[in-house]
Write a protein that holds these residues in place. Sequence first.
Motif, mmCIF file in Angstrom:
data_model
loop_
_atom_site.group_PDB
_atom_site.id
_atom_site.type_symbol
_atom_site.label_atom_id
_atom_site.label_comp_id
_atom_site.label_asym_id
_atom_site.label_seq_id
_atom_site.Cartn_x
_atom_site.Cartn_y
_atom_site.Cartn_z
ATOM 1 N N GLY A 13 35.268 64.392 75.939
ATOM 2 C CA GLY A 13 35.493 65.280 74.871
ATOM 3 C C GLY A 13 36.708 65.490 75.230
ATOM 4 N N PRO A 14 37.374 66.773 74.940
ATOM 5 C CA PRO A 14 38.481 67.338 75.240
ATOM 6 C C PRO A 14 38.582 67.725 76.928
ATOM 7 C CG PRO A 14 37.955 68.801 73.994
ATOM 8 C CD PRO A 14 36.461 67.957 74.338
ATOM 9 N N PRO A 15 39.517 68.039 78.092
ATOM 10 C CA PRO A 15 39.720 68.522 78.349
ATOM 11 C C PRO A 15 39.529 70.176 78.455
ATOM 12 C CG PRO A 15 42.448 67.872 77.978
ATOM 13 C CD PRO A 15 41.770 68.143 76.703
ATOM 14 N N ALA A 16 39.219 70.396 80.388
ATOM 15 C CA ALA A 16 38.488 71.891 80.532
ATOM 16 C C ALA A 16 39.712 72.289 81.427
ATOM 17 C CB ALA A 16 37.638 71.165 81.145
ATOM 18 N N ASP A 17 39.778 73.486 81.845
ATOM 19 C CA ASP A 17 40.798 74.080 82.539
ATOM 20 C C ASP A 17 40.555 73.092 84.205
ATOM 21 O OD1 ASP A 17 41.965 75.333 81.337
ATOM 22 O OD2 ASP A 17 40.750 77.200 80.526
ATOM 23 N N ASN A 18 38.944 73.470 84.863
ATOM 24 C CA ASN A 18 38.782 73.011 85.511
ATOM 25 C C ASN A 18 37.078 72.069 85.628
ATOM 26 O OD1 ASN A 18 36.566 74.686 86.536
ATOM 27 N ND2 ASN A 18 38.244 76.273 86.226
ATOM 28 N N VAL A 42 32.426 54.601 82.947
ATOM 29 C CA VAL A 42 32.393 55.792 81.566
ATOM 30 C C VAL A 42 33.532 55.347 81.005
ATOM 31 C CG1 VAL A 42 34.333 57.294 81.141
ATOM 32 C CG2 VAL A 42 32.887 57.895 83.338
ATOM 33 N N VAL A 43 32.926 54.693 79.668
ATOM 34 C CA VAL A 43 33.119 54.361 78.125
ATOM 35 C C VAL A 43 34.451 55.398 77.386
ATOM 36 C CG1 VAL A 43 32.558 53.349 75.994
ATOM 37 C CG2 VAL A 43 31.325 53.348 78.292
ATOM 38 N N ALA A 44 35.719 55.540 77.548
ATOM 39 C CA ALA A 44 36.315 56.041 76.793
ATOM 40 C C ALA A 44 36.615 55.337 75.190
ATOM 41 C CB ALA A 44 37.566 56.032 77.025
ATOM 42 N N SER A 45 35.980 55.709 74.571
ATOM 43 C CA SER A 45 36.635 54.882 73.100
ATOM 44 C C SER A 45 37.924 54.533 72.987
ATOM 45 C CB SER A 45 35.474 55.994 72.020
ATOM 46 O OG SER A 45 36.360 57.237 71.656
ATOM 47 N N HIS A 46 38.562 55.342 73.037
ATOM 48 C CA HIS A 46 40.147 55.223 72.688
ATOM 49 C C HIS A 46 40.363 56.193 73.729
ATOM 50 C CE1 HIS A 46 39.169 58.333 69.337
ATOM 51 N NE2 HIS A 46 39.881 58.466 69.183
ATOM 52 N N GLY A 53 39.790 63.141 77.531
ATOM 53 C CA GLY A 53 40.984 64.217 77.907
ATOM 54 C C GLY A 53 39.267 64.697 78.920
ATOM 55 N N GLY A 54 38.624 65.268 78.498
ATOM 56 C CA GLY A 54 37.388 65.912 79.626
ATOM 57 C C GLY A 54 37.224 64.030 80.483
ATOM 58 N N CYS A 55 36.819 62.829 79.828
ATOM 59 C CA CYS A 55 36.953 61.847 81.115
ATOM 60 C C CYS A 55 37.674 62.091 82.631
ATOM 61 C CB CYS A 55 37.685 60.326 81.125
ATOM 62 S SG CYS A 55 36.733 60.044 79.894
ATOM 63 N N GLU A 56 39.274 62.580 82.708
ATOM 64 C CA GLU A 56 39.933 62.564 83.541
ATOM 65 C C GLU A 56 38.853 63.419 85.079
ATOM 66 O OE1 GLU A 56 43.985 63.992 83.379
ATOM 67 O OE2 GLU A 56 43.593 63.641 81.156
ATOM 68 N N THR A 77 53.454 56.145 73.531
ATOM 69 C CA THR A 77 52.254 57.154 74.604
ATOM 70 C C THR A 77 52.655 58.368 74.508
ATOM 71 O OG1 THR A 77 51.778 55.418 75.248
ATOM 72 C CG2 THR A 77 50.658 56.397 76.255
ATOM 73 N N PRO A 78 52.127 59.892 74.355
ATOM 74 C CA PRO A 78 51.832 61.145 75.140
ATOM 75 C C PRO A 78 51.718 60.969 76.448
ATOM 76 C CG PRO A 78 49.483 60.523 73.625
ATOM 77 C CD PRO A 78 50.744 59.348 74.152
ATOM 78 N N ASN A 79 52.449 62.209 77.279
ATOM 79 C CA ASN A 79 52.174 62.517 78.791
ATOM 80 C C ASN A 79 50.287 62.448 79.008
ATOM 81 O OD1 ASN A 79 54.919 61.977 79.684
ATOM 82 N ND2 ASN A 79 54.714 64.380 78.941
ATOM 83 N N SER A 80 50.006 62.539 77.991
ATOM 84 C CA SER A 80 48.594 62.975 78.246
ATOM 85 C C SER A 80 47.585 61.511 78.933
ATOM 86 C CB SER A 80 47.477 63.673 77.347
ATOM 87 O OG SER A 80 47.758 63.135 76.604
ATOM 88 N N TYR A 81 48.049 60.457 78.312
ATOM 89 C CA TYR A 81 47.273 59.405 77.915
ATOM 90 C C TYR A 81 47.711 58.578 79.468
ATOM 91 C CZ TYR A 81 45.205 54.502 76.845
ATOM 92 O OH TYR A 81 44.488 53.607 76.493
ATOM 93 N N ASN A 82 49.558 59.091 79.865
ATOM 94 C CA ASN A 82 49.945 58.179 81.225
ATOM 95 C C ASN A 82 49.692 58.850 81.935
ATOM 96 O OD1 ASN A 82 51.920 56.384 79.693
ATOM 97 N ND2 ASN A 82 53.437 58.368 79.521
ATOM 98 N N ARG A 83 48.836 60.448 82.346
ATOM 99 C CA ARG A 83 48.105 60.395 83.383
ATOM 100 C C ARG A 83 46.741 60.071 83.563
ATOM 101 N NH1 ARG A 83 49.605 65.438 81.118
ATOM 102 N NH2 ARG A 83 47.295 65.830 80.320
ATOM 103 N N TRP A 84 45.746 59.572 82.218
ATOM 104 C CA TRP A 84 44.750 58.966 82.692
ATOM 105 C C TRP A 84 45.058 57.368 82.876
ATOM 106 C CZ3 TRP A 84 40.013 58.589 82.433
ATOM 107 C CH2 TRP A 84 39.285 57.156 81.945
#
Length: 195
Positions: A13-18, A42-46, A53-56, A77-84
């Motif tokens: 799912g999407p990222p959470a605040d914590n 952990v399987v991230a479908s994409h 986001g929540g996989c982080e 590639t967005p920054n969120s994916y680079n963090r991942w």
Amino acid sequence: QLPDGSVIVYDCGPPADNSSLNPVTSHLRSIGHAPGSKLWAVVASHGHLDHMGGCEEVLADYEVEHIYESWYDGPDTPNSYNRWISQVIAENATVHTAVETPFLDGEQVFHQRDQLALPPNATADGLRVEILWPPPPHVSSWDEIGLYSLALRWSFGSVDFCTEGDIERDQEAALASIPQDLNCEVFLVGHHGSA
């Protein structure tokens, strides 16, 4: 949760605040998996944020042995994916990708119809998880990566579960043309049930 008690997480799912606000990490704690314990995979479908986001937070809270992801390294590639990507590299897990990537050393490339690596006890108990999709990806843009989502068929005894990320009508039609029984008792509808 597999018959031997080990855990595979499919999408987060999407990222959470914590991590305490992340439904996946909250559920893992509720079934007895304390932060710091091991998860089999952990399987991230994409890589779209509403799926990984929540996989982080999951990777931050748990020691993950295997990570599956199609992988994308285009210029948009967005920054969120680079963090991942950075977090996956730091996790020191066995990383399974649909393509070889210059960002990783020793990744294991999977192909359509391969089986997910499973704990020996789960395999002995009769669990099988087959990668139904994607075929070799030729993704040209970030917007397209959902079409190359990891779609899986989980089989245990007489019950089959199908999960398909964000594939769409054309990809479902291609899957339907595979000369194989793809019936399932539990079906996670693709792309959040969109048309």
